[in-house]
Design a protein around this motif. Structure first.
Motif, short mmCIF file in Angstrom:
data_model
loop_
_atom_site.label_atom_id
_atom_site.label_comp_id
_atom_site.label_asym_id
_atom_site.label_seq_id
_atom_site.Cartn_x
_atom_site.Cartn_y
_atom_site.Cartn_z
N LEU A 164 0.83 -1.21 0.00
CA LEU A 164 0.00 0.00 0.00
C LEU A 164 0.86 1.26 0.00
CD1 LEU A 164 -2.78 -1.11 2.52
CD2 LEU A 164 -3.01 -0.83 0.04
N SER A 165 1.99 1.19 0.73
CA SER A 165 2.88 2.36 0.76
C SER A 165 3.52 2.63 -0.60
CB SER A 165 3.98 2.14 1.81
OG SER A 165 4.93 1.17 1.37
N MET A 166 3.54 1.59 -1.44
CA MET A 166 4.08 1.74 -2.81
C MET A 166 2.95 1.90 -3.83
SD MET A 166 7.13 -1.11 -2.65
CE MET A 166 7.81 -0.68 -4.26
N ASN A 167 1.74 2.14 -3.33
CA ASN A 167 0.55 2.35 -4.16
C ASN A 167 0.17 1.11 -4.98
OD1 ASN A 167 -1.57 4.14 -4.77
ND2 ASN A 167 -0.64 4.64 -6.75
N ILE A 168 0.48 -0.05 -4.44
CA ILE A 168 0.05 -1.31 -5.07
C ILE A 168 -1.25 -1.71 -4.39
CG2 ILE A 168 0.67 -3.71 -5.57
CD1 ILE A 168 3.63 -2.87 -5.18
N LYS A 169 -2.38 -1.40 -5.04
CA LYS A 169 -3.68 -1.52 -4.38
C LYS A 169 -4.69 -2.37 -5.15
CE LYS A 169 -3.23 3.10 -2.31
NZ LYS A 169 -3.84 4.46 -2.21
N ALA A 170 -4.31 -2.79 -6.33
CA ALA A 170 -5.27 -3.49 -7.19
C ALA A 170 -4.54 -4.58 -7.99
CB ALA A 170 -5.91 -2.48 -8.14
N PRO A 171 -5.31 -5.48 -8.60
CA PRO A 171 -4.68 -6.51 -9.44
C PRO A 171 -3.65 -5.91 -10.38
CG PRO A 171 -7.01 -6.96 -9.25
CD PRO A 171 -6.77 -5.64 -8.56
N SER A 172 -2.52 -6.59 -10.49
CA SER A 172 -1.37 -6.04 -11.18
C SER A 172 -0.57 -7.16 -11.83
CB SER A 172 -0.49 -5.28 -10.18
OG SER A 172 0.72 -4.85 -10.75
N ALA A 173 0.33 -6.79 -12.70
CA ALA A 173 1.21 -7.79 -13.32
C ALA A 173 2.15 -8.41 -12.30
CB ALA A 173 2.02 -7.15 -14.45
N THR A 174 2.42 -7.69 -11.21
CA THR A 174 3.36 -8.18 -10.20
C THR A 174 3.12 -7.50 -8.86
OG1 THR A 174 5.70 -8.56 -9.72
CG2 THR A 174 5.15 -6.49 -10.77
N ARG A 175 3.43 -8.19 -7.78
CA ARG A 175 3.55 -7.64 -6.42
C ARG A 175 2.24 -7.29 -5.73
NH1 ARG A 175 9.17 -4.06 -6.44
NH2 ARG A 175 10.56 -5.88 -6.39
N PHE A 176 1.09 -7.56 -6.32
CA PHE A 176 -0.16 -7.40 -5.59
C PHE A 176 -0.48 -8.72 -4.90
CE2 PHE A 176 -4.90 -7.79 -5.62
CZ PHE A 176 -5.16 -6.86 -4.63
N GLY A 177 -0.52 -8.70 -3.56
CA GLY A 177 -0.66 -9.93 -2.78
C GLY A 177 -2.07 -10.39 -2.54
#
Length: 297
Positions: A164-177
């Motif tokens: 979340l701190s890296m703005n990874i908040k939604a389905p993604s090619a990588t790193r969304f858990g």
């Protein structure tokens, strides 16, 4: 021996696995489960059934050379079981009778298929994959845009906060858990396999970097460090510590925390994912004795 200088997509793996099973009647073939798109997650086993080592590959779509490496090693071991031949520098048959080998050659079959064949391979998730691919063309996740190696229940909440701190908040090619640990069928398939079997240790294969990761938290067993040291000496791979965004949520992390047994992550090759198929044979040659020692030690 099978020609492994081919792209290890789903159809190719089906043929390789079927050929191995037909050639070596003592190979046990089963399924851990199915992917989001309904593709089978294969499990192959040879040797002792009560004391086993687990090798897993294909967690990330574009890291498909790991799939090829694990399958080739398994076939070489099967041939050695039948003919008492050498794998690398080791006569491995006697060791496999003491400690069996189970492999999951492709934990994330949808992700590998998408990485090789594009968004059409995501079937009903095609639009999601195309949207998520706009910012990152290198596909690592499953068909729902969840990074399987961020989805295991080990330090997942802390990892989610870092995402979340890296703005990874939604389905993604990588790193969304994902929205919860073990939300994905691929993750559940692997954890359930481990819960059903008394694996002595587990090794997860990724690419790239020629690195070995061996620890997670206060429950890391001493044998994790010892095993990493032996494999490092055999291969020239460095023992490393992952960056923050790659800490927690991984299979190696979960295995250590759940079972208090040794587990490693091995990063195959050097370069940029996806590694070219031409890298496979030279990289496999570097890895071979390490692959053997993962069973032997």
């Amino acid at each position: 021996m099978t020609d492994y200088n081919v792209m290890p997509d789903y159809q190719t793996r089906r043929k390789i696995i079927n050929d191995i099973c037909e050639k070596y009647s003592f190979v046990h073939h089963s399924f851990a489960g199915k992917s989001v798109c309904g593709r089978c997650i294969d499990v192959l086993h040879i040797g002792n059934t009560k004391n086993c080592v687990l090798y897993c590959a294909g967690f990330h779509g574009s890291e498909y050379l790991t799939v090829t490496a694990v399958l080739k090693f398994f076939e070489q071991c099967a041939d050695a079981m039948e003919n008492d031949s050498v794998v690398g520098r080791y006569k491995i048959r006697d060791f496999l009778r003491e400690k069996g080998l189970t492999i999951v050659p492709c934990v994330n079959p949808d992700g590998v298929e998408i990485a090789i064949h594009g968004s059409d391979a995501a079937l009903k998730y095609k639009a999601l994959v195309e949207k998520a691919s706009k910012e990152n063309k290198v596909w690592q996740a499953n068909a729902r845009g969840v990074d399987i190696n961020h989805n295991f229940n080990a330090g997942w909440n802390e990892l989610k906060n870092r995402e979340l701190s890296m703005n990874i908040k939604a389905p993604s090619a990588t790193r969304f858990g994902g929205n919860a640990p073990e939300s994905e069928p691929e993750t559940k398939a692997l954890t359930n396999l481990c819960k059903r079997n008394n694996f002595d240790r587990a090794i997860a294969f990724h690419s790239q970097g020629r690195e070995i990761y061996c620890s997670f938290g206060k429950h890391t067993p001493v044998m994790s460090f010892r095993l990493a040291s032996v494999l490092s000496q055999a291969s020239g791979y460095n023992i490393s510590v992952p960056e923050d965004i790659a800490t927690g949520g991984g299979f190696k992390d979960w295995f250590i925390e759940k079972f208090r047994r040794p587990a490693l992550t091995i990063e195959m090759g050097k370069g940029k994912n996806p590694l070219p198929l031409s890298d496979f044979e030279p990289e496999y040659k570097i890895m071979l004795n390490m692959l053997c020692l993962g069973v032997i030690v």
